[in-house]
Design an enzyme around this catalytic site. Structure first.
Site, PDB file in Angstrom:
ATOM      1  N   LYS A  22     -36.963 -10.174 107.724  1.00 53.31           N
ATOM      2  CA  LYS A  22     -36.911 -10.441 109.174  1.00 53.31           C
ATOM      3  C   LYS A  22     -38.192 -11.116 109.629  1.00 53.31           C
ATOM      4  CE  LYS A  22     -38.075  -7.164 112.278  1.00 53.31           C
ATOM      5  NZ  LYS A  22     -39.038  -7.593 113.315  1.00 53.31           N
ATOM      6  N   ASN A  23     -39.353 -10.544 109.255  1.00 52.60           N
ATOM      7  CA  ASN A  23     -40.616 -11.043 109.802  1.00 52.60           C
ATOM      8  C   ASN A  23     -41.046 -12.374 109.206  1.00 52.60           C
ATOM      9  OD1 ASN A  23     -40.607  -8.924 111.531  1.00 52.60           O
ATOM     10  ND2 ASN A  23     -42.005  -7.668 110.333  1.00 52.60           N
ATOM     11  N   CYS A 117     -40.154  -4.715 120.557  1.00 55.79           N
ATOM     12  CA  CYS A 117     -40.324  -3.258 120.508  1.00 55.79           C
ATOM     13  C   CYS A 117     -41.642  -2.868 121.195  1.00 55.79           C
ATOM     14  CB  CYS A 117     -40.341  -2.778 119.056  1.00 55.79           C
ATOM     15  SG  CYS A 117     -38.726  -2.855 118.283  1.00 55.79           S
ATOM     16  N   ARG A 122     -49.249  -4.415 122.951  1.00 61.35           N
ATOM     17  CA  ARG A 122     -49.288  -5.461 121.916  1.00 61.35           C
ATOM     18  C   ARG A 122     -49.850  -6.737 122.533  1.00 61.35           C
ATOM     19  NH1 ARG A 122     -43.638  -5.098 118.751  1.00 61.35           N
ATOM     20  NH2 ARG A 122     -44.833  -6.104 117.081  1.00 61.35           N
ATOM     21  N   ASP A 307     -44.961  -0.417 109.405  1.00 66.47           N
ATOM     22  CA  ASP A 307     -43.506  -0.488 109.647  1.00 66.47           C
ATOM     23  C   ASP A 307     -42.721   0.484 108.781  1.00 66.47           C
ATOM     24  OD1 ASP A 307     -43.389  -4.079 110.258  1.00 66.47           O
ATOM     25  OD2 ASP A 307     -44.061  -2.389 111.463  1.00 66.47           O
ATOM     26  N   ARG A 400     -31.553  -4.959 115.367  1.00 68.87           N
ATOM     27  CA  ARG A 400     -32.459  -6.099 115.445  1.00 68.87           C
ATOM     28  C   ARG A 400     -32.960  -6.479 114.069  1.00 68.87           C
ATOM     29  NH1 ARG A 400     -37.224  -5.378 119.458  1.00 68.87           N
ATOM     30  NH2 ARG A 400     -37.550  -7.412 118.526  1.00 68.87           N
TER      31      ARG A 400
END
Ligand code: EPZ
Length: 421
Positions: A22-23, A117, A122, A307, A400
């Protein structure tokens, strides 16, 4: 809005194939805007963050084809630099990579601040620091970031990050790729998805070196050509399934992984009593006996990933003895799931950056709510391990970042179904 119904207490057994990271995908898709032509990107995970990002790119004028569910063909030849749709941008964090892409390709950008999220504050000050160092005039309000070339124009520069930031490293790499001169990013993040982005850009004709170390060098080029690139497997998705196998006492073959990316996760689970066998592109993990307590401190790669904090916490909650879990990246991340786990019978005491987890033999099914992506994944793992039925609410967070999670878990023997609220 939906929820998962999970009937727990059964070991997971069988094989699961990991999807694209994903990232990496949410960095590479915006970076593709730098290419004045066509990019074919393979092993793209079919998750809501990617679908939203593709909707943003299409709205911006990028022509998108999807020959199959994991391949995306982007044609940017008609792209004129239109700003991204504000409402869509606010749906995910990675939309802020469009700032670097627009600045890098067109010398200007107007992008709403991202969403995503919200398990912690952040900030994006390091991104802004990078853009300013590259010569941009940056205006940041509560709602958007607007950038234009400063009086001396845009060109490469040396940037030393005040904090190891994946996002800032990615955004500066993207912004600098087409700028004249050389950019050096010091104190850069070293995650596998940083290396994947550099490999993607270099495949398209960029000159980036040092990705995966704390110093990344970008020598600007005039233009990028099109090409084909396959995204790396998702080490956090893989780690999540490993934690689920361990928490349920199962025996699972995790296919399509890069074992080196998993080392910190694998070694911690082995410390807790899991049996791990590494193959070239797969890992078998099983739990032959009771879990042992351990100590984990999260840290930027190659340390134990933040994570995976929530997922390993569930394993600790089922281990004998007292485990300690210290968070060094996002101090408030515990609050997304610990009270939910306590409602299932977990014993977790949070003091500052550390959670003290006293293991128990059994967790019990309950109705719990996901508050962010990885917290939601952890609650699914807890439901799989618990006695009885667990309802996990707000599963849009989970979807997600986890492609076909119900099908993958059901194939491992889990009793899980999605129910619309
Ligand atoms: C990326 O977020 C990931 N998201 C996160 O994964 C992951 O938790 C995080 O990296 C750390 O690995 C994506 O890649 C889309 P950071 P990012 O910038 O880039 C501080 C998931 O579950 N910081 O590395 O936002 C920040 O507050 C998600 O997939 C600043 O102070 O993380 C944090 O304490 C959740 N100023 C630390 O740096 C800045 O300008 C690391 O943040 C930027 C960051």
């Amino acid at each position: 809005m939906g929820r998962y119904e999970i009937k727990g207490g059964k070991p997971l057994n069988g094989t699961v194939t990991i999807s694209g990271a994903k990232n990496a995908a949410v960095a590479i898709l915006p970076a593709a805007l730098l290419v004045n032509g066509c990019c074919r990107i393979e092993n793209v995970p079919d998750i809501s963050d990617v679908r939203i990002l593709l909707a943003i790119l299409e709205d911006m004028g990028v022509k998108i084809q999807r020959p199959d569910e994991s391949t995306v063909i982007l044609d940017n030849s008609g792209f004129t630099g239109k700003s991204p749709n504000e409402e869509l941008v606010r749906k995910l964090r990675a939309s802020y990579y469009l700032m670097g892409a627009l600045l890098g390709r067109f010398g200007k950008a107007f992008v709403a601040l991202p969403g995503g999220c919200n398990f912690a504050s952040r900030p994006i000050d390091q991104h802004i620091k990078g853009f300013a160092a590259l010569g941009a005039d940056v205006v940041e309000t509560e709602d958007y970031v607007s950038m234009t070339p400063g009086p001396n124009g845009l060109r490469g520069n040396r940037i030393s990050l005040d904090v190891v930031s994946v996002g800032a490293t990615v955004n500066i790499m993207i912004a600098a790729t087409l700028l004249p001169g050389q950019t050096v990013i010091e104190n850069a993040a070293k995650e596998p998805h940083i290396v994947d982005l550099a490999n993607f850009l270099n495949t398209m004709g960029a000159h980036i070196s040092g990705a995966g170390t704390d110093t990344v060098k970008i020598r600007g080029v005039d233009a990028l050509r099109g090409g084909t690139y396959a995204i790396i497997p998702d080490q956090i998705e893989a780690g999540t399934y490993m934690a689920a196998a361990v928490a349920t006492g199962g025996n699972v073959l995790i296919k399509n992984v890069i074992p080196k990316h998993m080392e910190c996760i694998t070694s911690k689970l082995a410390e807790m009593g899991a049996e791990v066998i590494n193959y070239d592109d797969a890992i078998r993990i099983k739990r032959p006996g009771p879990l042992r307590h351990t100590t984990v401190k999260t840290h930027p790669y190659p340390g134990f990933p933040t994570d995976m904090q929530a997922q390993i916490c569930v394993c600790m909650a089922l281990a004998s003895g007292v485990s300690r879990l210290t968070e060094s990246v996002y101090e408030t991340r515990f609050f997304g799931y610990c009270s939910e786990l306590e409602s299932m019978g977990a014993d977790i005491q949070i003091t500052g950056k550390t959670a003290i987890i006293t293991g128990t033999d059994t967790l019990y099914g309950a109705t719990v709510s996901a508050h962010d992506l990885r917290a939601g994944a952890a609650l699914v793992i807890a439901g799989l391990a618990a006695e009885g039925t667990t309802w996990v609410k707000n599963i849009h967070y989970v979807e997600r970042g986890y492609e076909r999670i119900i099908e993958k878990l059901a194939a491992l023997g889990a009793t899980i179904r999605r129910v619309e609220d």
